[in-house]
Design an enzyme around this catalytic site. Structure first.
Site, PDB file in Angstrom:
ATOM      1  N   HIS A 162      -7.514  24.140 -12.486  1.00 35.78           N
ATOM      2  CA  HIS A 162      -8.207  22.873 -12.699  1.00 35.78           C
ATOM      3  C   HIS A 162      -7.307  21.850 -13.403  1.00 35.78           C
ATOM      4  O   HIS A 162      -7.712  21.163 -14.336  1.00 35.78           O
ATOM      5  CB  HIS A 162      -9.503  23.086 -13.468  1.00 35.78           C
TER       6      HIS A 162
ATOM      7  N   LYS B 116       2.611 -11.086  17.080  1.00 32.21           N
ATOM      8  CA  LYS B 116       1.740 -12.268  17.033  1.00 32.21           C
ATOM      9  C   LYS B 116       1.192 -12.577  18.422  1.00 32.21           C
ATOM     10  O   LYS B 116       0.009 -12.935  18.569  1.00 32.21           O
ATOM     11  CB  LYS B 116       2.518 -13.464  16.496  1.00 32.21           C
TER      12      LYS B 116
END
Length: 515
Positions: free
Chosen positions: A272, A132
């Site tokens: 695929h 912070k």
């Protein structure tokens, strides 16, 4: 600098660089002893605060003289006056990492008490406070961040705001992931495995940026949880070959999902994201040959999965002339197999060899799929169907020999995109019909792929037949048995068609859509 870490990797390099730059070190407990063992001067936090560690180490840094020195805004006269009044020093660097909660709960047999004692309290408080207030101090939460800090201290004597801001963001991400792991552990401990948690907290870390996504114009990356389950693709090691692509990873996951659920030596062939071949046998090399021969044309450029260590005999099958394989995933590769697959010219440059180290057979795990801004969640379809619930609904009954192929067909059809049809013979896929909008088209494609091998084979369907039109096609191709869930309003017509053509049919009562 305030230093308090459980992971002391590269801490000696950082601490020595800080001391050389004239930085005073403050520390606690084991970290202080470690630093003193390096011959460095360290101020004990307990001596500085005037409060000893309490409650068996649960309270060490939770004190105003610590948090005041972290949170004070250096450009505020009132903040600095408050520090002076109470004899509080300012900290310019915080180096903290947390108790190993995730590592602890990943161990088998860990007790609730052991897990709870690894929930860090002071560490996250310090990190969040420093992040912070990153305008005035630097926070380091990972040894990989130390070199950038050392370079800055050795250069200008201070870190840049840009670096501090980046480290602050990484710090908040780390504490968020830590809290998510704790929340997930409590959710799992408080709810039965089959229920869904009230909240889903997820945390994944970037593992690698991929070359591109499904197509070259798409960007892609692979993320992994902090502690991937062993025996999974995300935890696997790429032993050889070019870096894995987005499509490689999807196909490898499909290949692995099939073979890991089969008990006998088995091989799957994916193209695929659908299986174009799969087989099981008493010998892995034979399973590999049968799987690749299922659809040789489609197998060109495919991805393979093995549920046993790839041995030399199996590697010889893969390396036969005319074969081109993109990637192989297996628990491990024998030294002989690695030599074969990494020294022969066309394999040396192309094939990716991926070792999982084992097989994860976890049951009832949750699967996630993003739905726009939301999330779809379901239990995985990886539980065996109870054969005791199967029912022969035709006059003809499958022979014990036919049941072998029936079981294999049913184990594979759940891995094919719906509408899904598979044809199985001699414990191998002979034909697959995947992803068609009508089931009869999937049947036609699967039978065409199978050709002469459909004679005497088993046909599996992931869902019921809405009409009887597929049955005459199956009879003409020579199909002997059909296995499907049942449940259509036209079941009677389908059964009658099977009886007319002397085909045995089994209802399982369970559907296996894969969308």
């Amino acid at each position: 600098a305030l230093i308090s870490v459980s992971d002391k990797t590269r801490l000696d390099e950082l601490a020595r660089a800080l001391v050389a730059a004239g930085v005073k070190l403050y520390s606690t407990g084991g970290t202080r002893k470690y630093l003193e063992g390096l011959g460095l001067a360290v101020i004990d936090v307990a001596s500085y605060t005037g409060m000893p560690e309490m409650l068996d180490g649960r309270v060490k840094t939770l004190h105003p003289k610590i948090h005041g020195g972290i949170l004070a805004r250096r450009d505020r006269a009132d903040d600095m006056a408050a520090l002076a009044e109470h004899g509080i020093v300012t900290f310019e660097l915080l180096v903290v990492n947390l108790y190993p909660f995730q590592e602890t709960i990943a161990r088998s047999g860990v007790t609730d008490e052991e897990a709870i004692e690894q929930i860090d309290i002071g560490g996250p408080s310090l990190i969040r406070a420093a992040a912070k207030n990153h305008a005035f101090l630097t926070v380091a939460t990972n040894p990989s961040q130390y070199p950038a800090i050392v370079d800055a201290v050795a250069g200008t004597g201070a870190t840049s705001l840009e670096l501090r801001r980046r480290l602050a963001g990484e710090a908040f991400a780390m504490t968020a992931a830590y809290d998510s792991a704790i929340a997930a552990w409590f959710a799992g401990a408080n709810q039965p495995a089959a229920t869904f948690p009230e909240r889903i907290e997820t945390s994944f870390k970037l593992r690698e940026v991929l070359r591109y996504g499904e197509n070259p114009h798409q960007q892609a990356a692979l993320y992994a949880p902090p502690h991937p389950a062993p025996g999974t693709l995300v935890d696997a090691q790429c032993l050889h070959g070019k870096e894995l692509s987005y499509n490689n990873l999807l196909d490898l996951e499909s290949a692995w999902s099939i073979v890991r659920l089969l008990a006998a030596p088995a091989v799957s062939v994916i193209k695929h994201n659908n299986p174009c071949g799969a087989a099981e046998s008493d010998h892995l090399a034979e399973a590999a040959r049968k799987a690749l021969d299922g659809d040789p044309l489609s197998a060109f450029g495919s991805v393979l999965g093995f549920n046993r260590m790839v041995d030399a005999a199996s590697a010889e099958v893969l390396a036969e002339p005319g074969r081109f394989i993109e990637a192989v995933i297996a628990p491990e590769f024998s030294p002989e197999a690695l030599h074969i697959l990494t020294t022969r010219p066309k394999w040396k440059a192309n094939v990716r060899l991926v070792a999982t180290g084992g097989i994860a057979r976890s049951q009832t795990r949750l699967e996630y799929r993003y739905l726009g801004a939301g999330l779809l969640v379901q239990t995985a379809d990886d539980l065996p169907d109870p054969e005791s619930e199967w029912k022969v609904v035709t006059r003809a009954t499958p022979s014990p020999e036919q049941m072998v192929d029936v079981r294999f067909a049913w184990s594979l059809v759940r891995h094919v995109r719906s509408n899904a049809i598979v044809v199985a013979r001699d414990r191998a896929l002979a034909g697959v019909g995947a992803g068609q909008m009508s089931r009869v088209d999937s049947v036609r494609i699967a039978l065409e792929k199978a050709g002469d091998r459909a004679a005497g084979a088993a046909l599996g369907s992931d869902a019921f037949f809405p009409f009887a039109d597929s049955i005459p096609m199956a009879k003409k191709a020579g199909i002997a048995t059909v296995i499907q869930p049942g449940g259509s309003k036209n079941d009677a017509e389908v059964i009658a068609a099977c009886d007319e053509h002397a085909i045995a049919m089994i209802f399982t009562g369970r559907r296996h859509f894969k969308h």
